[in-house]
Design an enzyme around this catalytic site. Structure first.
Site, PDB file in Angstrom:
ATOM      1  N   ALA A   1     -24.751   3.602  28.153  1.00 55.92           N
ATOM      2  CA  ALA A   1     -24.735   2.410  29.007  1.00 55.92           C
ATOM      3  C   ALA A   1     -23.328   1.821  29.067  1.00 55.92           C
ATOM      4  CB  ALA A   1     -25.730   1.381  28.478  1.00 55.92           C
TER       5      ALA A   1
ATOM      6  N   CYS B   1     -23.143   9.935  30.953  1.00 51.51           N
ATOM      7  CA  CYS B   1     -24.434  10.405  30.503  1.00 51.51           C
ATOM      8  C   CYS B   1     -24.462  11.920  30.398  1.00 51.51           C
ATOM      9  CB  CYS B   1     -25.523   9.952  31.491  1.00 51.51           C
ATOM     10  SG  CYS B   1     -25.451   8.197  31.899  1.00 51.51           S
TER      11      CYS B   1
ATOM     12  N   GLY C   1     -21.536   9.902  35.111  1.00 46.91           N
ATOM     13  CA  GLY C   1     -20.206   9.546  35.580  1.00 46.91           C
ATOM     14  C   GLY C   1     -20.047   8.076  35.881  1.00 46.91           C
TER      15      GLY C   1
ATOM     16  N   ASP D   1     -24.094   1.506  39.362  1.00 48.85           N
ATOM     17  CA  ASP D   1     -23.543   2.439  40.339  1.00 48.85           C
ATOM     18  C   ASP D   1     -24.512   3.589  40.602  1.00 48.85           C
ATOM     19  OD1 ASP D   1     -23.167   3.458  37.788  1.00 48.85           O
ATOM     20  OD2 ASP D   1     -21.160   4.240  38.174  1.00 48.85           O
TER      21      ASP D   1
END
Length: 616
Positions: A52, A2, A79, A103
């Site tokens: 995504a 991102c 990340g 995550d």
């Protein structure tokens, strides 16, 4: 993967500044084409653009965590965390409850559990900002090897931050100025940690935590390379390297989107390809996709030079067949590298003039654009040369003794030095040799010491440290910017901190036990690769040999010299540039002038496009 942005100001109510936040966030659209998010409080604004990759339906950011019904912390995160499943189980045992499979939520809950010590628990590539609403403090954290970028700009009452300089520059409070040190960083390949070129801007150092509160800004290293005695024998060392690399590649296969490997036919990428193909097959995920790059007609008309002994193509095809991959060979037209829209895209992605390997930035951008049409994630062999000793300067006795960065010695300077066309008065004012010497001394002072280590072994530790903390950063930056410019996530297994820590401390005689480059890696991958690939000598990323590219450079330089308003003219030795243009076709490409011509063209384009003021 991102793009993140943020603004903290303890002296202002930032709720009225949401249009500025949107402008900052919009600059990160290329890094996160799938979704956009904002979060605000009285003294803080967070923005996020999402690519995504894991838990596609959830994981939207900025993400909040509540305690007793009140927001306790907010994260904007870039990340991948490769051990997020293990951490999720550990955090669940501590009583944390999860709403998503992402995550990102693991990172957020890890902060609530461990505070700023969360970074030591993470295995991955990451840059993140966490706002703690209870203490009103901001935490900025960057991964250990600096795979993901993170910049910040301190203000009198807070800080601005973003994944790239453009995000910070989008705030009107930040001037677009570059001082002498900033220009030195552009012109010389020293890559000083924390330096960000633009005056007042800083880069979070790899392995660093930056905390911002009402009392000001503090910095702390949570990780750095350390010297430890290596007690394993050679067979154990080879087996450990193989085990660590296999585990790392396996972890980095996690994705809910199509995944591939960048395959050059060299040892580094071929080892990753073989392990990834096995891993996907074991998971029942079918054949691995691989991609390579070359230029139209290059395989047939290839000319060997000092660093490229053979074309990649035959080795790529053999390795793909050996591993059973679904391979795509991306063939580029050399003239596309000089196309204005391509160079505009490269500059917009970097925010700085690409000072080295001028044609490789556009070619990497075009390669990644092609891959992105089919895949969202790609694994790369980057950093193996720095870690295992793959470059010629690791084995050149003269370079070993040189009191400077190995890649800036006389034998390598033609690839990394771009000062040939710089005005002599500017050279004198900048004193690049003096700046380089200072940065070299600073770097050597950081190298960890092992008591009783022989002088020769210590020197090899120094050279490895310089490669892992300075040289590889330029390669990771290039790969990050060119991949994220098209929304492609590139993962680098050789940067796994466990592998880096282990191999860094292996003595040089063991790293080069067979007298060749990357002996340990070759031994660890011996059963994975065909003999021709296993024995192939180190070959760098392909560069165009098409004379048409030099013609295009010459035309651009001639146009620059004819433009009396060109902003780079005060920095340019115009007479030497004219002499370079008068030389026969091909002479520039074989000399130092090509790299300097590339640099001056990029520098001119950057000064104009970014409206930069140079303070000398």
């Amino acid at each position: 993967m991102c793009g993140i942005v943020g603004w903290v100001d303890f002296a202002r109510d930032l709720s009225r500044e949401r249009p500025t936040l949107r402008a900052m966030t919009d600059t990160m659209a290329c890094r996160g084409p799938d979704a956009e998010g904002h979060w605000h409080d009285r003294h803080v604004l967070f923005g996020h653009r999402r690519l995504a990759v894991i838990d596609l339906e959830h994981g939207h950011q900025p993400m909040t965590a509540e305690i007793d019904g009140r927001t306790a912390a907010v994260v904007t995160f870039c990340g991948e965390i490769y051990n997020f499943r293990e951490l999720r189980a550990e955090l669940s045992a501590h009583g944390h409850r999860f709403r998503t499979r992402s995550d990102t939520e693991v990172v957020l809950r890890a902060y609530l559990q461990w505070g700023e010590d969360l970074a030591g628990h993470l295995n991955g590539m990451f840059a993140l900002g966490v706002w703690d609403t209870r203490s009103e403090e901001l935490l900025l954290v960057r991964d250990r090897m600096g795979i993901k970028p993170l910049y910040y700009y301190p203000t009198p009452a807070g800080v601005l931050f973003g994944s790239e300089p453009k995000a910070v520059l989008a705030n009107p409070a930040v001037p677009r100025r570059v001082d002498a040190d900033g220009l030195r960083e552009i012109l010389d390949m020293v890559k000083t940690p924390e330096a960000a070129v633009f005056t007042g801007m800083r880069e979070v150092r790899p392995g660093q935590v930056v905390r911002v509160g009402r009392g000001g800004l503090t910095k702390r290293r949570y990780w750095s390379l350390t010297a430890r005695e290596h007690t394993d024998d050679l067979p154990t060392t080879v087996a450990t390297v193989r085990e660590l690399l296999a585990d790392t590649v396996d972890r980095q296969l996690v994705a809910d989107v199509p995944l591939a490997v960048l395959l050059s036919g060299g040892l580094d990428s071929s080892a990753v390809t073989a392990l990834a193909a096995r891993g996907l097959a074991a998971q029942g995920r079918g054949r691995l996709r691989t991609f390579s790059v070359d230029f139209v007609g290059a395989a047939e008309g290839f000319l060997a030079d000092a660093v490229r002994g053979a074309s990649d193509a035959p080795y790529v095809r053999e390795m793909s067949a050996h591993a059973g991959t679904d391979h795509t060979e991306v063939l580029l037209q050399a003239d596309a590298l000089a196309a204005p829209h391509v160079r505009d895209a490269v500059l917009a992605a970097t925010d700085l003039p690409p000072a080295y390997w001028g044609d490789m930035w556009p070619s990497l951008y075009l390669l990644f654009a092609d891959i992105r049409r089919a895949c969202t994630v790609a694994l790369s062999g980057e950093a193996a040369d720095e870690l295992f000793g793959g470059y010629l300067w690791f084995r050149n006795p003269a370079v070993r003794q040189a009191a400077t960065f190995p890649w800036l010695t006389s034998g390598s300077a033609r690839y990394f030095g771009g000062l040939a066309l710089l005005d002599e008065g500017v050279k004198e004012k900048l004193d690049i040799p003096g700046y380089r010497a200072d940065r070299y001394r600073d770097a050597l002072a950081e190298v960890p010491v092992l008591a009783g280590e022989p002088a020769g072994e210590r020197r090899m530790r120094e050279i490895t440290y310089l490669n892992l903390t300075r040289f590889v950063q330029t390669l990771l930056d290039r790969k990050d910017r060119m991949s994220m410019a098209v929304g492609l996530e590139v993962r680098v297994p050789y940067c796994d901190h466990r592998l880096v820590e282990y191999v860094f401390n292996v003595p040089w005689p063991m790293k080069s036990f067979d007298g060749r480059e990357k002996s340990l890696l070759r031994a660890a991958a011996a059963d994975l690769l065909p003999a021709s690939v296993l024995e192939r000598a180190k070959t760098p990323y392909p560069a165009t040999q098409d004379a048409g590219y030099e013609r295009a450079l010459r035309a651009r330089m001639a146009g620059l010299l004819a433009d009396r308003h060109a902003p780079v003219l005060p920095l340019l030795d115009r007479e030497r540039a004219r002499r370079a243009l008068s030389r026969p076709l091909g002479a520039v490409s074989r000399s130092y002038d090509r790299g300097s011509m590339e640099l001056m063209l990029w520098l001119n384009q950057w000064l104009a496009a970014y409206d930069v003021t140079v303070d000398l």
